[in-house]
Structure formats: C-alpha cells, structure tokens
Design a protein around this motif. Structure first.
Motif, PDB file in Angstrom:
ATOM      1  N   THR A  32       0.850  -1.188   0.000  1.00 63.28           N
ATOM      2  CA  THR A  32       0.000   0.000   0.000  1.00 63.28           C
ATOM      3  C   THR A  32       0.893   1.248   0.000  1.00 63.28           C
ATOM      4  OG1 THR A  32      -0.209  -0.078   2.407  1.00 63.28           O
ATOM      5  CG2 THR A  32      -1.898  -1.245   1.120  1.00 63.28           C
ATOM      6  N   ALA A  33       0.317   2.405   0.286  1.00 67.21           N
ATOM      7  CA  ALA A  33       1.013   3.678   0.103  1.00 67.21           C
ATOM      8  C   ALA A  33       2.149   3.931   1.085  1.00 67.21           C
ATOM      9  CB  ALA A  33       0.024   4.823   0.183  1.00 67.21           C
ATOM     10  N   ARG A  34       3.241   4.395   0.537  1.00 64.58           N
ATOM     11  CA  ARG A  34       4.394   4.848   1.331  1.00 64.58           C
ATOM     12  C   ARG A  34       3.968   5.975   2.276  1.00 64.58           C
ATOM     13  NH1 ARG A  34       9.956   5.059  -0.426  1.00 64.58           N
ATOM     14  NH2 ARG A  34       9.164   4.502  -2.462  1.00 64.58           N
ATOM     15  N   ASN A  35       3.008   6.818   1.847  1.00 66.95           N
ATOM     16  CA  ASN A  35       2.555   7.951   2.655  1.00 66.95           C
ATOM     17  C   ASN A  35       1.502   7.569   3.688  1.00 66.95           C
ATOM     18  OD1 ASN A  35       4.248   9.565   1.188  1.00 66.95           O
ATOM     19  ND2 ASN A  35       2.640  10.540  -0.030  1.00 66.95           N
ATOM     20  N   GLY A  36       1.190   6.295   3.805  1.00 67.34           N
ATOM     21  CA  GLY A  36       0.203   5.854   4.796  1.00 67.34           C
ATOM     22  C   GLY A  36      -1.213   5.927   4.271  1.00 67.34           C
ATOM     23  N   VAL A  37      -2.154   6.107   5.189  1.00 72.31           N
ATOM     24  CA  VAL A  37      -3.566   6.130   4.821  1.00 72.31           C
ATOM     25  C   VAL A  37      -4.085   7.553   4.784  1.00 72.31           C
ATOM     26  CG1 VAL A  37      -4.048   3.819   5.683  1.00 72.31           C
ATOM     27  CG2 VAL A  37      -4.299   5.767   7.212  1.00 72.31           C
ATOM     28  N   GLY A  38      -5.064   7.762   3.922  1.00 76.60           N
ATOM     29  CA  GLY A  38      -5.699   9.066   3.791  1.00 76.60           C
ATOM     30  C   GLY A  38      -6.510   9.113   2.515  1.00 76.60           C
ATOM     31  N   GLU A  39      -7.465   9.968   2.507  1.00 75.40           N
ATOM     32  CA  GLU A  39      -8.424  10.006   1.410  1.00 75.40           C
ATOM     33  C   GLU A  39      -8.308  11.232   0.506  1.00 75.40           C
ATOM     34  OE1 GLU A  39      -9.038   7.167   4.105  1.00 75.40           O
ATOM     35  OE2 GLU A  39      -9.264   9.248   4.761  1.00 75.40           O
ATOM     36  N   ARG A  40      -7.571  12.242   0.904  1.00 76.12           N
ATOM     37  CA  ARG A  40      -7.552  13.500   0.157  1.00 76.12           C
ATOM     38  C   ARG A  40      -6.842  13.374  -1.190  1.00 76.12           C
ATOM     39  NH1 ARG A  40     -10.232  17.189   2.166  1.00 76.12           N
ATOM     40  NH2 ARG A  40      -9.457  18.894   0.924  1.00 76.12           N
ATOM     41  N   ASN A  41      -7.388  14.032  -2.172  1.00 77.97           N
ATOM     42  CA  ASN A  41      -6.802  14.112  -3.499  1.00 77.97           C
ATOM     43  C   ASN A  41      -5.386  14.679  -3.382  1.00 77.97           C
ATOM     44  OD1 ASN A  41      -6.712  13.994  -6.296  1.00 77.97           O
ATOM     45  ND2 ASN A  41      -7.495  16.062  -6.517  1.00 77.97           N
ATOM     46  N   GLY A  42      -4.426  14.063  -4.051  1.00 77.30           N
ATOM     47  CA  GLY A  42      -3.052  14.533  -4.060  1.00 77.30           C
ATOM     48  C   GLY A  42      -2.220  14.091  -2.865  1.00 77.30           C
ATOM     49  N   SER A  43      -2.800  13.317  -1.964  1.00 81.04           N
ATOM     50  CA  SER A  43      -2.086  12.917  -0.742  1.00 81.04           C
ATOM     51  C   SER A  43      -1.074  11.797  -0.966  1.00 81.04           C
ATOM     52  CB  SER A  43      -3.085  12.469   0.329  1.00 81.04           C
ATOM     53  OG  SER A  43      -3.738  11.268  -0.060  1.00 81.04           O
ATOM     54  N   GLY A  44      -1.274  11.008  -2.012  1.00 78.90           N
ATOM     55  CA  GLY A  44      -0.413   9.849  -2.209  1.00 78.90           C
ATOM     56  C   GLY A  44      -0.654   8.765  -1.176  1.00 78.90           C
ATOM     57  N   CYS A  45      -1.811   8.812  -0.531  1.00 79.81           N
ATOM     58  CA  CYS A  45      -2.168   7.847   0.519  1.00 79.81           C
ATOM     59  C   CYS A  45      -3.173   6.826   0.002  1.00 79.81           C
ATOM     60  CB  CYS A  45      -2.788   8.576   1.707  1.00 79.81           C
ATOM     61  SG  CYS A  45      -1.668   9.701   2.566  1.00 79.81           S
ATOM     62  N   THR A  46      -3.229   5.688   0.676  1.00 77.05           N
ATOM     63  CA  THR A  46      -4.232   4.671   0.369  1.00 77.05           C
ATOM     64  C   THR A  46      -5.517   5.009   1.127  1.00 77.05           C
ATOM     65  OG1 THR A  46      -2.556   2.959   0.009  1.00 77.05           O
ATOM     66  CG2 THR A  46      -4.792   2.206   0.513  1.00 77.05           C
ATOM     67  N   PRO A  47      -6.647   5.095   0.412  1.00 81.41           N
ATOM     68  CA  PRO A  47      -7.909   5.446   1.067  1.00 81.41           C
ATOM     69  C   PRO A  47      -8.489   4.278   1.868  1.00 81.41           C
ATOM     70  CG  PRO A  47      -8.304   4.975  -1.234  1.00 81.41           C
ATOM     71  CD  PRO A  47      -6.817   4.904  -1.028  1.00 81.41           C
ATOM     72  N   ARG A  48      -9.150   4.612   2.965  1.00 82.38           N
ATOM     73  CA  ARG A  48      -9.784   3.604   3.817  1.00 82.38           C
ATOM     74  C   ARG A  48     -11.271   3.524   3.536  1.00 82.38           C
ATOM     75  NH1 ARG A  48      -7.265   6.901   8.650  1.00 82.38           N
ATOM     76  NH2 ARG A  48      -7.917   8.408   7.106  1.00 82.38           N
ATOM     77  N   GLY A  49     -11.879   2.479   4.104  1.00 81.25           N
ATOM     78  CA  GLY A  49     -13.331   2.361   4.083  1.00 81.25           C
ATOM     79  C   GLY A  49     -13.857   1.389   3.054  1.00 81.25           C
TER      80      GLY A  49
END
Length: 175
Positions: A32-49
């Motif tokens: 999954t994402a190096r930047n961790g979890v998160g939902e915001r556009n441009g975050s580079g994160c994997t979204p949860r839910g």
C-alpha cells in the motif's frame, strides 16, 4: 470464474484477503502507500473504508503488460525497460479500479477514490510486497493480480482497513 464476493485489504498486515460466500478462499501479499492512509486528493495515501470494483481493465493482456492511462502501451515490463524508465510508477498486467462508497469519506469532492485513480494493480516482481511503497494504489504481484482479476466480479465489495485482520470477524462480515 468470478467466485469472490468480498475483498479485505489490511494496511497493518499488508495483505489482501478474498472471500466467497463467507469463506476465506485466498490471500495475497500487497504493498500500500508509502505515505500511509488518507483520502484526500493529491495525498499519495491509500484510502480507507468501503469501496467497490468499479472497472476491470486488462483482461486477456499478457502478464507484465504495461498500462498507462488505463491502456496497454504494447510493452511488457522487463528489467531492461525498468532500467530505461527508473522513475515510472509501473502499472502492470491488470487494473481493478476502485470507487468509494461513503460520501464525504472516500466518495465525491476532495476525497473521491475513483477520481484519484486508486487501483489494485500489478507491479514489477522486483518490487517488494509487504512493505508500503506505492503512491496510493494497492500493488500486487503480477501473477496474483491476474488470478484475482479473473475471480472478482465488477462491483465486488472491497474494504480497506488500517487494523490487522481478524479473519473470523471478516468471515461474518463477508456473508
């Protein structure tokens, strides 16, 4: 044969668990994402839910097919191709394009999983699994995504969670 009815991705475990009618039937390592979890556009994160497989792309392509803009480039990944383009975020073999199911959490506005182009997809076999290194997507081994692709129907439910998986609880949820 599309027999899977529910997928669960555990960020903590770096694993994907596949269920068919309430029974765990497959498990794959992921990244999954190096930047961790998160939902915001441009975050580079994997979204949860809660999500659904909105589109399946790449059926019938060779293993290692290079996809850009969700289209096959005609290339197949090789170590030599990887060396020529070391900065590419390789999307290989198949794409399961996810769409969020929770307005304001992972759907619509600045948190829309589908508009962020979040996929389950293949990656070069030289990339490690079990280590968060992606740009937000869920990377898998090419042979694994090809197997999974054939077993997952469109609109299959996918839950992405930070916690380690409690498989017995997931069995109950996936029914």
């Amino acid at each position: 044969m599309t027999d899977l009815t529910f997928l669960h991705v555990s960020i903590a475990d770096q694993q994907l668990y596949g269920f068919a009618n309430g029974a765990l039937v497959c498990q794959y390592p992921v990244s999954t994402a190096r930047n961790g979890v998160g939902e915001r556009n441009g975050s580079g994160c994997t979204p949860r839910g809660r999500h659904r497989v909105r589109a399946k792309i790449g059926g019938g392509l060779p293993v290692g097919a290079v996809l850009r803009g969700r289209r096959w480039t005609g290339e197949q990944w090789s170590p030599e191709l990887g060396e020529r383009f070391p900065q590419r975020d390789w999307i290989l073999s198949r794409i399961l394009w996810l769409s969020g199911c929770e307005p304001g959490v992972n759907r619509l506005g600045e948190v829309d999983t589908f508009r962020r182009y979040i996929y389950l997809h293949g990656t070069p076999d030289t990339e490690p699994m079990g280590v968060p290194l992606s740009h937000g997507c869920i990377r898998m081994r090419n042979v694994d995504i090809v197997q999974l692709f054939d077993r997952v129907p469109a609109y299959c439910e996918v839950r992405i969670d930070e916690a380690p998986a409690d498989v017995s609880a997931l069995v109950d949820h996936s029914r």
